[in-house]
Design an enzyme around this catalytic site. Structure first.
Site, PDB file in Angstrom:
ATOM      1  N   CYS A  93      12.490  18.282 -40.527  1.00  0.00           N
ATOM      2  CA  CYS A  93      13.186  18.985 -41.605  1.00  0.00           C
ATOM      3  C   CYS A  93      12.343  19.025 -42.868  1.00  0.00           C
ATOM      4  O   CYS A  93      12.446  19.956 -43.664  1.00  0.00           O
ATOM      5  CB  CYS A  93      14.534  18.333 -41.884  1.00  0.00           C
ATOM      6  SG  CYS A  93      14.423  16.596 -42.383  1.00  0.00           S
ATOM      7  N   HIS A 249      17.531  13.432 -44.989  1.00  0.00           N
ATOM      8  CA  HIS A 249      17.327  14.816 -44.559  1.00  0.00           C
ATOM      9  C   HIS A 249      16.791  15.640 -45.720  1.00  0.00           C
ATOM     10  O   HIS A 249      17.039  15.340 -46.893  1.00  0.00           O
ATOM     11  CB  HIS A 249      18.656  15.395 -44.066  1.00  0.00           C
ATOM     12  CG  HIS A 249      18.526  16.650 -43.273  1.00  0.00           C
ATOM     13  ND1 HIS A 249      17.726  16.762 -42.166  1.00  0.00           N
ATOM     14  CD2 HIS A 249      19.116  17.875 -43.421  1.00  0.00           C
ATOM     15  CE1 HIS A 249      17.827  17.978 -41.660  1.00  0.00           C
ATOM     16  NE2 HIS A 249      18.662  18.675 -42.408  1.00  0.00           N
ATOM     17  N   ASN A 273      20.307  24.079 -45.220  1.00  0.00           N
ATOM     18  CA  ASN A 273      19.993  23.028 -44.259  1.00  0.00           C
ATOM     19  C   ASN A 273      19.181  23.614 -43.102  1.00  0.00           C
ATOM     20  O   ASN A 273      19.637  24.558 -42.452  1.00  0.00           O
ATOM     21  CB  ASN A 273      21.298  22.419 -43.725  1.00  0.00           C
ATOM     22  CG  ASN A 273      21.067  21.271 -42.758  1.00  0.00           C
ATOM     23  OD1 ASN A 273      19.953  21.012 -42.323  1.00  0.00           O
ATOM     24  ND2 ASN A 273      22.132  20.570 -42.412  1.00  0.00           N
TER      25      ASN A 273
END
Length: 669
Positions: A93, A249, A273
């Site tokens: 990520c 994250h 996201n």
């Protein structure tokens, strides 16, 4: 030795593993076959260790996009968007959030993606570029992707398996770092710098009193990439939480606004996201379908609130600062947010490339490298930014490294003169350490300072065998330099014939004579051409040089015709300066080559890299700035010397001069 970016640094592309895309593609086309990359094979070694269990690894097969179910593959379908990306089986990520921000910036994405397709000259080979230690590196890959059950193992292609640029770009980055396993957890700073070559501003959300909306808008206006991160949860892995966020994250920051709410205003921020689906979105205030969107009467409501299952959502800035730990801004120049979030555009850069420190594994004192710089004037806020980038090499990147492989200290040198290297006794006696680095391992590390005027030395030491790195020092320039363009007299914006003042100006300073000397020329230029602080003015010595370069009678004076030729050049040089300047009033020595390219009087004149390096030292100040008078002297001298050579050379290759002719030529000009 420090140097400033030359055109070769910007234009030369390093071929990763010495693979040339065009040569390999053309060979495959001539042989009628698709490319197979033996340097990053379709094998377990390219996936790497500890990413997949052995049983799952045995089920991996490698397929080209056209062999997957769905429609015909495309490199880019319609346009590039962050919604083209969906994270797969690697915890990358940190890379995908940076990539999501990159999709909003054509300036950077064009450098990385280039024009490629699955139709025109397709040979199963693709290329991507990444910034590594001051240079762009081109990575070549084949298009075989690891799949399980006809689904891509890592980044998933969107639009019914038809768009593949994110999958292929991820593979190229995995090859650069070593394997897909090397994408499994990383640092946002590393991805941002690798994609742009920019400078990182790290905003600690729990401690920094920052106007987030203004900060995001300021950074966006500067063409920055903006990302953010959540803290770790109970485990050291990414975990979905009840509020819809994911711990440990990375997210892309896609916007920030002030919105009307009830009887006042509320600040909200938009995030994306990389998981790319609705279940992984914020469920609190200002989330999709929340009560806040129902109650707001803001006329931009329909524009801002688009309820889609795409991983993008809004949340209040207050919640954002509580739930997230840091926001990272990556830009070409430092973004300092310590004075009202205003963007200070005046920065100069000193770059030390390919620096290597040999460690001392046998004990004893550690080897060090030293880099000197000066702060010229006092100013408010952050005025020095030091950026370190460690090279991506097997010797530098080791998983067992718990800390940054280099120790850095910035030390005030006091009245000590700069030298090649300070002895150890200097550091034991002065002890004027400004700040030291102490950080977990990452390839990119940025330190910001507010330093008083003086001489400083950056000392780097390594903890192990050796380390190769790039060091960049950014120095803020004072407002008087930043707004140099306002010192130009606006009457100069047209050509001499347009404002018609050339002859009257000359007559006023000639004082009933038919010519002017260097002293009169100095007064004329500083009064009629420039109106600024003394440091921006033409010196008497510079004016003597201009007279020597322009006069034909060799009497130390300019007549009206000679002055007209000089005036014409000055007006043109002003346009060149304003066109090439990095920001208003700031021309860096690294951009002198651009000034040459944009000067009409220098058509057909070329200079070598070595000569360009010498003139940057000759005509720039201690922090790499070139003033307008210095630019004028440089361009005029370059024109004059080139013409002199052509006039004296019989064959255009060389010339013969007696000692007296040589001395007369160089001593007077």
């Amino acid at each position: 030795m420090a140097y400033y970016q030359e055109p070769s640094v910007e234009t030369s592309i390093i071929k990763f593993k010495d693979q040339d895309f065009t040569t390999l593609r053309d060979h495959c086309l001539s042989m009628g076959r698709t490319f197979k990359d033996e340097t990053f094979p379709a094998a377990d070694s390219s996936i790497g260790q500890k990413l997949l269990q052995e049983k799952r690894l045995s089920n991996v097969i490698w397929k080209r996009p056209q062999d997957l179910p769905g429609g015909p593959p495309h490199f880019i379908l319609d346009d590039i968007s962050r919604f083209d990306i969906q994270q797969g089986g690697a915890a990358d990520c940190w890379f995908l959030a940076a990539l999501g921000s990159l999709t909003q910036n054509p300036q950077y994405r064009q450098k990385i993606l280039m024009v490629q397709s699955f139709s025109h000259q397709y040979a199963g080979i693709f290329r991507f570029r990444f910034w590594q230690c001051g240079q762009w590196v081109e990575v070549v890959i084949d298009d075989r992707l690891p799949v399980q059950g006809d689904k891509c193992l890592f980044v998933r292609p969107r639009h019914q398996n038809q768009e593949f640029w994110p999958c292929l770009l991820e593979k190229a980055y995995a090859k650069l770092l070593g394997s897909y396993s090397d994408l499994h957890y990383g640092f946002l700073e590393d991805a941002l710098v690798d994609l742009t070559g920019g400078v990182i501003t790290n905003i600690h959300l729990h401690s920094s009193p920052v106007d987030l909306v203004k900060a995001v808008k300021t950074a966006t206006k500067a063409g920055s990439l903006i990302t953010c991160a959540t803290p770790s949860g109970p485990t050291d892995t990414a975990q979905a939480m009840e509020n819809g966020l994911v711990s440990l994250h990375a997210y892309t920051v896609t916007g920030a606004e002030q919105i009307q709410y009830r009887r006042g205003w509320e600040e909200i921020i938009s995030l994306w996201n990389p998981w790319g689906w609705g279940e992984a979105e914020w469920r609190g205030r200002w989330s999709d379908g929340s009560q806040e969107w129902e109650e707001t009467c803001d006329p931009r409501k329909s524009q801002l609130h688009k309820k889609r299952e795409d991983g993008e959502f809004w949340m209040s800035c207050q919640d954002f600062q509580q739930k997230f730990i840091a926001m990272f801004i990556c830009s070409e120049i430092p973004i300092t947010l310590d004075h009202g979030n205003t963007l200070h555009e005046g920065w100069s850069q000193i770059m030390f490339r390919k620096q290597v420190i040999l460690g001392n594994t046998a004990g004893g004192p550690r080897n060090d490298a030293q880099f000197n710089f000066s702060v010229q004037e006092p100013m408010e806020g952050t005025n020095v930014v030091v950026c370190v980038t460690v090279a991506v090499t097997p010797s530098n990147l080791k998983a067992e490294d718990a800390k940054f492989p280099l120790d850095f200290q910035v030390i005030l040198a006091g009245s000590q003169r700069f030298r090649e290297k300070f002895p150890p006794v200097f550091f034991s006696s002065f002890r004027n350490t400004v700040q030291s680095s102490n950080n977990k391992f990452r390839r990119n590390f940025t330190m910001t300072y507010h330093l008083s005027p003086g001489n400083y030395v950056v000392v780097a030491q390594t903890r192990r065998k050796s380390a190769e790195f790039l060091l960049r020092i950014f120095l803020k320039m004072p407002d008087s330099d930043r707004h140099l363009s306002s010192h130009f007299n606006l009457r100069m914006k047209g050509s001499p014939s347009e404002h018609g003042s050339q002859q009257s100006i000359f007559n006023r300073y000639a004082q009933q004579r038919l010519d002017i000397d260097a002293t009169q020329l100095q007064g004329l230029l500083n009064q009629e051409l420039l109106t600024g602080p003394p440091g921006d003015m033409f010196s008497l010595d510079e004016c003597r040089s201009l007279v020597a370069l322009m006069e034909l009678k060799v009497n130390g004076r300019l007549d009206q015709e000679e002055f007209a030729r000089l005036w014409k050049r000055l007006v043109h040089y002003q346009h060149v300066f304003q066109k090439v300047q990095t920001s208003p009033g700031v021309l860096l020595s690294s951009d002198l080559w651009k000034a040459i390219e944009n000067t009409d009087f220098l058509r057909g004149i070329f200079i070598s890299r070595e000569l360009l390096h010498l003139v940057t030292l000759r005509y720039s100040d201690s922090v790499g700035r070139v003033s307008f008078p210095s630019l004028v002297c440089f361009l005029m001298r370059l024109e004059a010397m080139a013409k002199t050579f052509r006039n004296l050379s019989k064959d255009g290759k060389g010339l013969y001069l007696t000692e007296m002719e040589w001395m007369s030529l160089v001593m007077y000009n």
